[in-house]
Write a protein that holds these residues in place. Structure first.
Motif, PDB file in Angstrom:
ATOM      1  N   LEU A 123     -73.442  28.341  38.474  1.00 16.72           N
ATOM      2  CA  LEU A 123     -72.091  28.195  37.930  1.00 16.72           C
ATOM      3  C   LEU A 123     -72.027  28.705  36.497  1.00 16.72           C
ATOM      4  CD1 LEU A 123     -69.194  27.013  38.177  1.00 16.72           C
ATOM      5  CD2 LEU A 123     -70.122  24.851  37.315  1.00 16.72           C
ATOM      6  N   LEU A 124     -73.023  28.372  35.696  1.00 15.55           N
ATOM      7  CA  LEU A 124     -73.072  28.855  34.314  1.00 15.55           C
ATOM      8  C   LEU A 124     -73.173  30.371  34.263  1.00 15.55           C
ATOM      9  CD1 LEU A 124     -75.465  26.234  32.668  1.00 15.55           C
ATOM     10  CD2 LEU A 124     -73.027  26.488  32.240  1.00 15.55           C
ATOM     11  N   ARG A 125     -74.041  30.936  35.112  1.00 14.84           N
ATOM     12  CA  ARG A 125     -74.217  32.392  35.109  1.00 14.84           C
ATOM     13  C   ARG A 125     -72.938  33.110  35.527  1.00 14.84           C
ATOM     14  NH1 ARG A 125     -79.413  31.009  37.320  1.00 14.84           N
ATOM     15  NH2 ARG A 125     -78.582  31.277  39.419  1.00 14.84           N
ATOM     16  N   SER A 126     -72.306  32.613  36.591  1.00 15.61           N
ATOM     17  CA  SER A 126     -71.122  33.292  37.106  1.00 15.61           C
ATOM     18  C   SER A 126     -69.932  33.176  36.155  1.00 15.61           C
ATOM     19  CB  SER A 126     -70.749  32.724  38.476  1.00 15.61           C
ATOM     20  OG  SER A 126     -70.419  31.343  38.370  1.00 15.61           O
ATOM     21  N   TYR A 127     -69.868  32.114  35.361  1.00 15.52           N
ATOM     22  CA  TYR A 127     -68.722  31.915  34.487  1.00 15.52           C
ATOM     23  C   TYR A 127     -68.894  32.562  33.114  1.00 15.52           C
ATOM     24  CZ  TYR A 127     -64.927  29.632  31.982  1.00 15.52           C
ATOM     25  OH  TYR A 127     -63.801  29.387  31.230  1.00 15.52           O
ATOM     26  N   TYR A 128     -70.129  32.498  32.570  1.00  8.13           N
ATOM     27  CA  TYR A 128     -70.334  32.953  31.201  1.00  8.13           C
ATOM     28  C   TYR A 128     -70.985  34.328  31.087  1.00  8.13           C
ATOM     29  CZ  TYR A 128     -69.159  28.222  29.716  1.00  8.13           C
ATOM     30  OH  TYR A 128     -68.501  27.044  29.496  1.00  8.13           O
ATOM     31  N   LYS A 224     -82.572   9.556  35.264  1.00  3.34           N
ATOM     32  CA  LYS A 224     -81.423   9.386  34.381  1.00  3.34           C
ATOM     33  C   LYS A 224     -81.141  10.654  33.593  1.00  3.34           C
ATOM     34  CE  LYS A 224     -81.036   5.749  31.889  1.00  3.34           C
ATOM     35  NZ  LYS A 224     -81.366   4.660  30.935  1.00  3.34           N
ATOM     36  N   GLY A 225     -82.195  11.247  33.035  1.00  2.00           N
ATOM     37  CA  GLY A 225     -82.018  12.445  32.229  1.00  2.00           C
ATOM     38  C   GLY A 225     -81.471  13.614  33.032  1.00  2.00           C
ATOM     39  N   PHE A 226     -82.014  13.807  34.223  1.00  2.00           N
ATOM     40  CA  PHE A 226     -81.554  14.921  35.055  1.00  2.00           C
ATOM     41  C   PHE A 226     -80.081  14.753  35.416  1.00  2.00           C
ATOM     42  CE2 PHE A 226     -80.613  16.914  39.088  1.00  2.00           C
ATOM     43  CZ  PHE A 226     -81.180  18.167  38.962  1.00  2.00           C
ATOM     44  N   CYS A 227     -79.714  13.579  35.887  1.00  2.00           N
ATOM     45  CA  CYS A 227     -78.315  13.337  36.284  1.00  2.00           C
ATOM     46  C   CYS A 227     -77.376  13.489  35.100  1.00  2.00           C
ATOM     47  CB  CYS A 227     -78.174  11.949  36.894  1.00  2.00           C
ATOM     48  SG  CYS A 227     -79.041  11.720  38.468  1.00  2.00           S
ATOM     49  N   ALA A 228     -77.790  12.985  33.930  1.00  2.00           N
ATOM     50  CA  ALA A 228     -76.926  13.069  32.752  1.00  2.00           C
ATOM     51  C   ALA A 228     -76.782  14.514  32.279  1.00  2.00           C
ATOM     52  CB  ALA A 228     -77.479  12.195  31.636  1.00  2.00           C
ATOM     53  N   ILE A 229     -77.879  15.256  32.253  1.00  2.00           N
ATOM     54  CA  ILE A 229     -77.832  16.636  31.742  1.00  2.00           C
ATOM     55  C   ILE A 229     -76.990  17.528  32.642  1.00  2.00           C
ATOM     56  CG2 ILE A 229     -79.223  18.697  31.326  1.00  2.00           C
ATOM     57  CD1 ILE A 229     -81.486  16.811  30.407  1.00  2.00           C
ATOM     58  N   PHE A 230     -77.334  17.574  33.933  1.00  2.00           N
ATOM     59  CA  PHE A 230     -76.646  18.511  34.811  1.00  2.00           C
ATOM     60  C   PHE A 230     -75.243  18.024  35.172  1.00  2.00           C
ATOM     61  CE2 PHE A 230     -80.964  19.978  35.210  1.00  2.00           C
ATOM     62  CZ  PHE A 230     -80.816  21.351  35.299  1.00  2.00           C
ATOM     63  N   GLY A 231     -75.043  16.705  35.182  1.00  2.00           N
ATOM     64  CA  GLY A 231     -73.683  16.209  35.368  1.00  2.00           C
ATOM     65  C   GLY A 231     -72.793  16.581  34.205  1.00  2.00           C
ATOM     66  N   ALA A 232     -73.305  16.430  32.975  1.00  2.00           N
ATOM     67  CA  ALA A 232     -72.524  16.781  31.785  1.00  2.00           C
ATOM     68  C   ALA A 232     -72.257  18.282  31.727  1.00  2.00           C
ATOM     69  CB  ALA A 232     -73.273  16.323  30.535  1.00  2.00           C
ATOM     70  N   VAL A 233     -73.258  19.103  32.091  1.00  2.00           N
ATOM     71  CA  VAL A 233     -73.068  20.562  32.099  1.00  2.00           C
ATOM     72  C   VAL A 233     -71.999  20.954  33.114  1.00  2.00           C
ATOM     73  CG1 VAL A 233     -74.165  22.752  32.688  1.00  2.00           C
ATOM     74  CG2 VAL A 233     -75.368  21.112  31.257  1.00  2.00           C
ATOM     75  N   PHE A 234     -72.044  20.333  34.290  1.00  2.00           N
ATOM     76  CA  PHE A 234     -71.065  20.658  35.332  1.00  2.00           C
ATOM     77  C   PHE A 234     -69.650  20.317  34.883  1.00  2.00           C
ATOM     78  CE2 PHE A 234     -68.497  19.122  38.917  1.00  2.00           C
ATOM     79  CZ  PHE A 234     -68.406  20.301  39.659  1.00  2.00           C
ATOM     80  N   PHE A 235     -69.436  19.087  34.399  1.00  2.00           N
ATOM     81  CA  PHE A 235     -68.096  18.682  33.993  1.00  2.00           C
ATOM     82  C   PHE A 235     -67.627  19.459  32.769  1.00  2.00           C
ATOM     83  CE2 PHE A 235     -69.276  14.744  36.354  1.00  2.00           C
ATOM     84  CZ  PHE A 235     -68.245  14.793  37.271  1.00  2.00           C
ATOM     85  N   GLN A 241     -63.317  25.925  32.040  1.00  2.00           N
ATOM     86  CA  GLN A 241     -62.530  26.831  32.870  1.00  2.00           C
ATOM     87  C   GLN A 241     -61.062  26.384  32.948  1.00  2.00           C
ATOM     88  OE1 GLN A 241     -64.305  28.107  36.630  1.00  2.00           O
ATOM     89  NE2 GLN A 241     -66.244  27.234  35.983  1.00  2.00           N
ATOM     90  N   ILE A 242     -60.852  25.078  33.049  1.00  2.00           N
ATOM     91  CA  ILE A 242     -59.482  24.564  33.146  1.00  2.00           C
ATOM     92  C   ILE A 242     -58.682  24.875  31.884  1.00  2.00           C
ATOM     93  CG2 ILE A 242     -58.098  22.449  33.289  1.00  2.00           C
ATOM     94  CD1 ILE A 242     -60.240  21.300  35.134  1.00  2.00           C
ATOM     95  N   PHE A 243     -59.332  24.748  30.718  1.00  2.00           N
ATOM     96  CA  PHE A 243     -58.645  24.989  29.450  1.00  2.00           C
ATOM     97  C   PHE A 243     -58.941  26.389  28.904  1.00  2.00           C
ATOM     98  CE2 PHE A 243     -59.135  20.356  29.646  1.00  2.00           C
ATOM     99  CZ  PHE A 243     -57.825  19.956  29.416  1.00  2.00           C
ATOM    100  N   SER A 244     -59.146  27.343  29.798  1.00  2.00           N
ATOM    101  CA  SER A 244     -59.503  28.696  29.373  1.00  2.00           C
ATOM    102  C   SER A 244     -58.362  29.399  28.632  1.00  2.00           C
ATOM    103  CB  SER A 244     -59.899  29.533  30.592  1.00  2.00           C
ATOM    104  OG  SER A 244     -58.842  29.568  31.537  1.00  2.00           O
ATOM    105  N   ASN A 245     -57.138  28.890  28.770  1.00  2.00           N
ATOM    106  CA  ASN A 245     -55.999  29.525  28.085  1.00  2.00           C
ATOM    107  C   ASN A 245     -55.883  29.095  26.626  1.00  2.00           C
ATOM    108  OD1 ASN A 245     -55.388  26.908  28.910  1.00  2.00           O
ATOM    109  ND2 ASN A 245     -53.173  27.329  29.004  1.00  2.00           N
TER     110      ASN A 245
END
Length: 401
Positions: A123-128, A224-235, A241-245
């Protein structure tokens, strides 16, 4: 595999049952071995019997050949190692937790966390990254996964299918096996490694761990660290993307704020769930801070392309496909194609894909050395080079080739 693992070692969730089993005059290692192997046999024996019965039926109907029989035996071996790999992961999940509900959640985590990491990074690669494109679809195209049994199982299947022609034929069993053998060996390695880790978890687990959340502190911090890191990156990426304007500064502020809030909420929720105490909601702040910093660094690396992905200049050996679509399609007729139909012209201009890049590059070099036209006569259009490892180079330019 998951059901058998949870059923066989379910007694570790009860201190009373655990004390009963451990009080028997049987070595701890032997007790683990008996339960562990019994779980494997619960699958392996019925599976082998049913397959062999099917072989007997096929032989009685004169539908069996040496090639098919070899493929069946090899398929049984693949399925056995796939089962043991998943089974060992499920056993590890049971032995590192103190309650059944946590064991189920950790099983899901261990089976999917590598896939989730690859999906978020994609997702990061495709968007950025401007020049990134996915090389395919499905789990086998997401990048190498080392401890996910399903990935290695599907990779082997994909390779074997590539050895089968359009009519469903294959030259020999050896040809089929050679395509998958590396995946089979890796599944066998995962089975052995998972069994060893499961044994050490059983040895290190304490009786008083029954009823707790996650028994081992380091593993709990990893979850805990994995869920927090990748969850935060995803959101964070989703909100970006939502506020891209919005203007660049406003988007950046929202991105970092969402990452901070997400990492705080996710790590706090996991802490409350494991401790079963709402007062622990804002505890474990060190893990939250580290997770937030790691998530921000991950997004920054991709958002500002600190690895230089988009500015990388490829070597000819890395290009797997090249295409050129002229801005003015009639230039193709005048420069490259004569006496062609409109359908043929459309087929060429819609996707001039050159996969034999090395010889074509050499031809282009010779052509350029002998070209007498000035650069303004070169066809202008969209140039696209598809490279290994999911990279693409694209440009609107004059094509000297």
């Amino acid at each position: 595999a998951v059901v058998i693992a949870h059923q066989g070692f379910a007694y570790v969730f009860s201190r009373r049952e655990l004390d009963f089993y451990m009080s028997q005059p049987v070595k701890r290692s032997r007790h683990f071995r008996d339960v562990y192997i019994n779980g494997i046999m619960l699958f392996a024996l019925p599976y082998m019997i049913s397959v062999l019965l099917g072989v007997c039926v096929a032989e009685g109907m004169h539908s069996m050949s040496t090639l098919v029989f070899g493929e069946i035996l090899y398929g049984m071996l693949r399925m056995f190692f796939f089962f043991v790999a998943v089974y060992s992961i499920a056993v590890i999940a049971v032995l590192t937790t103190g309650r059944e509900i946590y064991a189920i959640l950790v099983t899901i985590f261990l089976l999917l966390f590598e896939f989730v990491a690859h999906a978020v990074l994609a997702l990061l690669r495709s968007y950025y990254l401007v020049t990134y494109y996915p090389t395919g679809s499905g789990i086998t195209s997401m990048g190498r996964m080392f401890i996910t049994p399903a990935y290695n199982f599907m990779m082997g299947k994909s390779r074997m299918l590539s050895a089968i022609d359009h009519y469903g034929n294959v030259d020999s069993t050896y040809q089929l096996i050679s395509q998958d053998f590396s995946s089979l060996c890796y599944l066998a390695f995962l089975s052995l490694l998972g069994s060893i880790i499961a044994y050490f978890c059983f040895k290190k687990r304490r009786s008083e761990d029954a009823g707790c959340g996650i028994c081992f502190r380091h593993f709990e911090l990893f979850v805990k660290g994995f869920c927090a890191i990748f969850g935060a990156v995803f959101f964070g990426t989703l909100m970006d993307q939502i506020f891209s304007n919005l203007e660049w500064r406003g988007r950046t502020l929202i991105l970092f704020l969402i990452i901070l809030i997400s990492s705080l909420l996710i790590s706090s929720f996991i802490e409350v769930m494991l401790r079963r105490d709402i007062k622990r909601f804002f505890k474990g702040y060190i893990c939250t801070i580290v997770s937030c910093i790691a998530a921000i660094l991950l997004v920054v690396i991709y958002r500002w392309d600190l690895m230089g992905y988009d500015t990388y200049v490829p070597k000819t050996s890395e290009v797997i496909d090249y295409s050129f679509r002229p801005t003015n399609p009639t230039e193709v007729r005048h420069i490259a194609i004569y006496d062609t139909t409109e359908e043929e012209l459309e087929a060429v201009t819609s996707g001039m894909h050159l996969t034999e890049v090395k010889p074509m590059a050499e031809i282009a070099r010779i052509s350029q050395e002998n070209m007498v036209s000035v650069i303004k006569d070169y066809p202008k259009g969209f140039s696209l080079s598809r490279l290994l490892h999911g990279r693409q180079e694209e440009d609107d330019r004059m094509n000297q080739y």
